[in-house]
Every structure is written in C-alpha cells, then in structure tokens.
Design a protein around this motif. Structure first.
Motif, PDB file in Angstrom:
ATOM      1  N   LYS A   1       0.834  -1.208   0.000  1.00  0.00           N
ATOM      2  CA  LYS A   1       0.000   0.000   0.000  1.00  0.00           C
ATOM      3  C   LYS A   1       0.872   1.264   0.000  1.00  0.00           C
ATOM      4  O   LYS A   1       0.473   2.290  -0.524  1.00  0.00           O
ATOM      5  CB  LYS A   1      -0.933  -0.027   1.207  1.00  0.00           C
ATOM      6  CG  LYS A   1      -2.027   0.996   1.153  1.00  0.00           C
ATOM      7  CD  LYS A   1      -3.003   0.809   2.285  1.00  0.00           C
ATOM      8  CE  LYS A   1      -4.054   1.886   2.233  1.00  0.00           C
ATOM      9  NZ  LYS A   1      -4.986   1.806   3.326  1.00  0.00           N
ATOM     10  N   GLN A   2       2.054   1.166   0.604  1.00  0.00           N
ATOM     11  CA  GLN A   2       2.962   2.311   0.663  1.00  0.00           C
ATOM     12  C   GLN A   2       3.884   2.390  -0.557  1.00  0.00           C
ATOM     13  O   GLN A   2       4.612   3.356  -0.718  1.00  0.00           O
ATOM     14  CB  GLN A   2       3.795   2.245   1.939  1.00  0.00           C
ATOM     15  CG  GLN A   2       2.961   2.392   3.190  1.00  0.00           C
ATOM     16  CD  GLN A   2       3.744   2.086   4.447  1.00  0.00           C
ATOM     17  OE1 GLN A   2       4.898   1.675   4.401  1.00  0.00           O
ATOM     18  NE2 GLN A   2       3.110   2.288   5.590  1.00  0.00           N
TER      19      GLN A   2
ATOM     20  N   PRO B   1       5.323   3.313  -3.900  1.00  0.00           N
ATOM     21  CA  PRO B   1       4.992   4.446  -4.769  1.00  0.00           C
ATOM     22  C   PRO B   1       4.511   4.020  -6.157  1.00  0.00           C
ATOM     23  O   PRO B   1       3.761   4.751  -6.794  1.00  0.00           O
ATOM     24  CB  PRO B   1       6.286   5.259  -4.845  1.00  0.00           C
ATOM     25  CG  PRO B   1       7.355   4.359  -4.364  1.00  0.00           C
ATOM     26  CD  PRO B   1       6.718   3.321  -3.493  1.00  0.00           C
TER      27      PRO B   1
ATOM     28  N   LYS C   1       0.799   3.343  -5.682  1.00  0.00           N
ATOM     29  CA  LYS C   1       0.155   4.633  -5.409  1.00  0.00           C
ATOM     30  C   LYS C   1       0.065   5.474  -6.689  1.00  0.00           C
ATOM     31  O   LYS C   1      -0.966   6.055  -6.991  1.00  0.00           O
ATOM     32  CB  LYS C   1       0.946   5.373  -4.323  1.00  0.00           C
ATOM     33  CG  LYS C   1       0.381   6.698  -3.927  1.00  0.00           C
ATOM     34  CD  LYS C   1      -0.802   6.542  -3.025  1.00  0.00           C
ATOM     35  CE  LYS C   1      -1.215   7.890  -2.462  1.00  0.00           C
ATOM     36  NZ  LYS C   1      -2.429   7.815  -1.697  1.00  0.00           N
TER      37      LYS C   1
ATOM     38  N   VAL D   1      -2.708   4.108  -8.960  1.00  0.00           N
ATOM     39  CA  VAL D   1      -4.052   4.442  -8.472  1.00  0.00           C
ATOM     40  C   VAL D   1      -4.354   5.920  -8.718  1.00  0.00           C
ATOM     41  O   VAL D   1      -5.409   6.273  -9.258  1.00  0.00           O
ATOM     42  CB  VAL D   1      -4.200   4.072  -6.975  1.00  0.00           C
ATOM     43  CG1 VAL D   1      -5.496   4.629  -6.399  1.00  0.00           C
ATOM     44  CG2 VAL D   1      -4.138   2.553  -6.803  1.00  0.00           C
ATOM     45  N   VAL D   2      -3.417   6.784  -8.346  1.00  0.00           N
ATOM     46  CA  VAL D   2      -3.632   8.226  -8.510  1.00  0.00           C
ATOM     47  C   VAL D   2      -3.756   8.591  -9.984  1.00  0.00           C
ATOM     48  O   VAL D   2      -4.640   9.361 -10.375  1.00  0.00           O
ATOM     49  CB  VAL D   2      -2.498   9.023  -7.825  1.00  0.00           C
ATOM     50  CG1 VAL D   2      -2.557  10.496  -8.184  1.00  0.00           C
ATOM     51  CG2 VAL D   2      -2.582   8.844  -6.315  1.00  0.00           C
TER      52      VAL D   2
END
Length: 157
Positions: free
Chosen positions: A12-13, A15, A18, A21-22
């Motif tokens: 989940k952390q 990058p 992340k 997803v972003v």
C-alpha cells in the motif's frame, strides 16, 4: 495473518502502486469531464477523435485511423459511416490500391470543429486548472516517459 497484513501495508505504501491508483483516478476524472464537454456539442468522444484527427492531420487511410485514436478496426467503419451520414466525413478510394480507402473531413466537418474547438479548448484549460502552467509543463515529460516505457514493457519482460 500478520505477515499477510504486513505485506499488504508494505504494498500500500509502494509508490508504484500509489502512482498507478492516482494516475488512474486522475485520468478518469479528466476524461469524464472532457467527454461531458464533447457530448454537449452533440458528438461522442470517438466521433470527435476521428474528426479532430482528420482536421489536424488531413486525409487518412481508414486502416490507420484506429491506431491513431486507439479504436478497434471494426469500429472504424461504423464511426466513419455515422460521420459520413452526417456529411462531416467523406470516403475516397485510393486510385492505386483498391484495398485502401481514405477518409477526409468535409467542409461541414471543418466548420463544426471551427465552431466547437475554441470553447472545447477553454473547457480543457478549466478542467486542468488544478495544476498551474509550470506544473503542467513539468508533468508532460514525466507522463510521456512513463507511457513510452509502458509501451515498450512487453519487450522487456
């Protein structure tokens, strides 16, 4: 269970995850707003994409349109048929090769885009106003680099 939970928290952390997803959420939000603007002019995004391609790049072989606007070849015929019925696009057979048919934008199609495009451009500027000009300029090469790497990825694995 604790090990699986720890792995999940670690992922989940990450990058990379992340960023994915972003990037996905941002693309969907921007694309949805752009599509809404295009629909307000009586077109869908595919019709607009074909018209915009022909407007900016001129006559194109039907077979190449799909590659340039990311559309399946079977859909091109349907889209061009619709645009031809609206007299926005015309087909021209290739004089040297009967297998090739070109599509080009008509005067009516050019006029439609001349009418639509200035307002559409303003809408895109408004939709992307969440970033200032400097941030937009900085994002372009990074996203381009990511996209080019992803395109080449299948050859690397």
């Amino acid at each position: 269970m604790d090990q699986k939970r720890n792995e999940y928290l670690k992922k989940k952390q990450d990058p990379s995850l992340k960023l994915f997803v972003v990037l996905s959420k941002a693309y969907r939000s921007v694309a949805d707003q752009v599509a809404k603007d295009i629909r307000s002019h009586g077109l869908n995004t595919t019709d607009f994409g074909v018209l915009e391609l022909l407007y900016h790049q001129g006559e194109q072989p039907l077979q190449k349109i799909g590659d340039k606007i990311l559309l399946a070849s079977g859909s091109i015929t349907y889209v061009v048929d619709k645009l031809e019925k609206k007299e926005l696009v015309k087909r021209t057979p290739c004089p040297n090769d009967r297998r090739i048919t070109f599509a080009s934008i008509t005067e009516e199609g050019q006029q439609l885009l001349n009418d639509i495009f200035p307002e559409h451009w303003k809408q895109i500027e408004a939709i992307t106003a969440g970033l200032n000009e400097e941030e937009k300029v900085a994002a372009i090469p990074l996203l381009k680099k990511l996209g080019m790497y992803a395109d080449d990825f299948s050859g690397k694995s």
